[in-house]
Enzyme design. Structure first.
Site, PDB file in Angstrom:
ATOM      1  CB  CYS A 264       5.198   1.991  -4.817  1.00 40.68           C
ATOM      2  SG  CYS A 264       6.866   1.927  -4.099  1.00 40.68           S
ATOM      3  CB  ALA A 265      -0.002   4.916  -3.666  1.00 39.37           C
ATOM      4  N   PRO A 267      -1.911   2.622  -9.173  1.00 42.59           N
ATOM      5  CG  PRO A 267      -3.565   1.489 -10.394  1.00 42.59           C
ATOM      6  CD  PRO A 267      -2.190   1.306  -9.800  1.00 42.59           C
ATOM      7  N   GLY A 268      -3.706   3.204  -7.137  1.00 38.72           N
ATOM      8  CA  GLY A 268      -4.489   3.523  -5.951  1.00 38.72           C
ATOM      9  C   GLY A 268      -5.446   2.455  -5.486  1.00 38.72           C
ATOM     10  CG  ASP A 286       3.359   6.548  -8.075  1.00 37.17           C
ATOM     11  OD1 ASP A 286       3.207   5.345  -7.819  1.00 37.17           O
ATOM     12  OD2 ASP A 286       3.863   6.958  -9.140  1.00 37.17           O
ATOM     13  CG  ASP A 312      12.473   7.799  -5.249  1.00 36.08           C
ATOM     14  OD1 ASP A 312      12.222   6.849  -4.475  1.00 36.08           O
ATOM     15  OD2 ASP A 312      13.319   7.709  -6.156  1.00 36.08           O
ATOM     16  CB  CYS A 384       2.463  -8.008  -9.688  1.00 37.83           C
ATOM     17  SG  CYS A 384       3.264  -6.643 -10.561  1.00 37.83           S
TER      18      CYS A 384
END
Length: 436
Positions: A264-265, A267-268, A286, A312, A384
């Site tokens: 689930c990369a 914004p990188g 992503d 996905d 997070c």
């Protein structure tokens, strides 16, 4: 002859009235269910020439007012018989927030809020706005005292959120809530393929930007600044990344030659950190094409290469080539309760039952990714969030369903829960190893 209505007065873009009203419209969008990111994208698209100073004033008012969840509404309930139509209700919210942080400019704030109100609904509530704000000033001591005695107005979070933290963190729930209401810190990550610590510190000293190195190598700025002021940012020498997020690449125990998946990369940031630390073959996924494009943009700026695909991660049949991964980063979608000070609209938009929905999605991701992890490989689960349902309980449930799963300790503990503080946001990490 029909009577023409008076023209609506225009507010100067450099006026406080303009910033107050624009911020109020953004907050009205959020209270109607739109994310702040969406609302801001629409705003800047419609007003592309907004000067940087005006943008900054709008953002400061909007983020500050959204962090004040519940406090202005509590005070307004004491001063109004019923809420005003939007965006006037939110104009009062923003003005009260501004009065709270800049009491020395009270006269100007009231005057400019009334000027803003004059441009809405033919100015029919101009007098009401004036009266409410002046009453708020006259009764400020009593209103603040009453607000401090109300749970939501005091802690500035939804009641379900407060109760959940109080139950899960009986010793520290107050400090977690307090941190969620503050301005976030600004941390940087060195691209050690392109620069070193000594050269970076010298460049920052020359630019008069006080910075210090944290234990995990992150650089913490004394005060946030635009990225245009960061020496070497445009050249790809550094990235903006919270210090708590910079633990992920280290915890993966990377080695050259490994095959790595960032599931689930976007914004990188973590994908880039992985590539900065080791020569690995990285696949970054992503599910959103626009967000996947941000991964590519970030890697390009830093001079890094990876395969970036839109997919996905739960639907491995559409993206997996059958070769297992040595390392997987599962930085899963979550409530973002650990980064709420960066995204204060979350407090207005999240609902208690959203946590169960996120937990179900996280469980699906874990199940799918476990199938593509090599025997002996490791998967780092990251959120997070500070809520146990998404963190410790999620991992306990997964490990209980998989006999081939061993949870590896982090720093002598079964897992690692970073709580938001002055140095970093709130993050959770758990390291899982698949039996060989």
């Amino acid at each position: 002859m029909s009577r023409q209505s008076a023209p609506v007065p225009r507010l100067p873009e450099d006026s406080l009235a303009y910033a107050l009203l624009t911020s109020a419209r953004l907050i009205a969008d959020v209270t109607a269910g739109k994310t702040l990111t969406e609302a801001l994208a629409i705003l800047w698209k419609s007003r592309p020439d907004t000067p940087a100073g005006t943008r900054g004033a709008i953002l400061d008012l909007t983020y500050g007012c959204l962090r004040d969840y519940g406090r202005q509404d509590f005070i307004l309930a004491k001063l109004l018989q019923k809420p005003l139509p939007e965006p006037l209700q939110s104009l009062l919210r923003v003005a009260l927030h501004r009065l709270g942080v800049r009491a020395d400019t009270a006269h100007t704030v009231v005057d400019q809020a009334v000027e803003a109100a004059a441009t809405v609904l033919a100015g029919k509530f101009k007098g009401v706005v004036n009266g409410v704000l002046r009453n708020a000033l006259r009764q400020s001591a009593d209103l603040e005292r009453a607000a401090d005695a109300d749970m939501v107005a005091e802690f500035r979070h939804p009641p379900w959120w407060i109760r959940r933290l109080r139950s899960q963190y009986p010793e520290s729930w107050r400090s977690i809530l307090a941190a969620g209401n503050t301005h976030p810190p600004m941390a940087l990550r060195l691209n050690r393929r392109r620069t070193g610590l000594r050269a970076t510190l010298e460049a920052f000293a020359a630019a008069d930007l006080p910075v210090r190195e944290l234990a995990n190598g992150a650089l913490l700025l004394e005060r946030p600044v635009p990225v245009t002021r960061i020496p070497g940012f445009a050249e790809g020498l550094l990235s903006v990344q919270d210090a708590g997020a910079q633990h992920a690449a280290r915890l993966l125990d990377l080695a050259d030659g490994q095959r790595v998946l960032d599931a689930c990369a976007a914004p990188g940031g973590k994908a880039a950190h992985i590539l900065e630390r080791a020569d690995v073959s990285l696949l970054a996924l992503d599910s959103d094409p626009q967000r996947a494009a941000r991964v590519t943009d970030n890697l390009t700026r830093l001079g890094l290469e990876a395969e970036v695909r839109t997919a996905d991660c739960r639907d491995s049949g559409r993206w997996w080539d059958g070769r297992p991964f040595d390392r997987i980063l599962a930085d899963v979608p979550c409530s973002a309760s650990g980064v709420v000070r960066r995204n204060p609209d979350i407090k207005w938009l999240r609902r208690s039952d959203d946590i169960a929905r996120f937990a179900a999605q996280q469980a699906e991701i874990l199940e799918a990714l476990w199938q593509v992890l090599a025997p002996g490989g490791r998967m780092l689960y990251a959120t997070c969030s500070v809520f146990a349902e998404e963190n410790q309980e999620q991992i306990a449930g997964f490990a209980g369903r998989h006999a081939d799963c061993r949870q590896l300790p982090i720093g002598g503990q079964p897992d690692c829960q970073y709580l938001p503080c002055a140095e970093h946001d709130g993050f959770f990490y758990a390291l899982l190893e698949k039996a060989a």
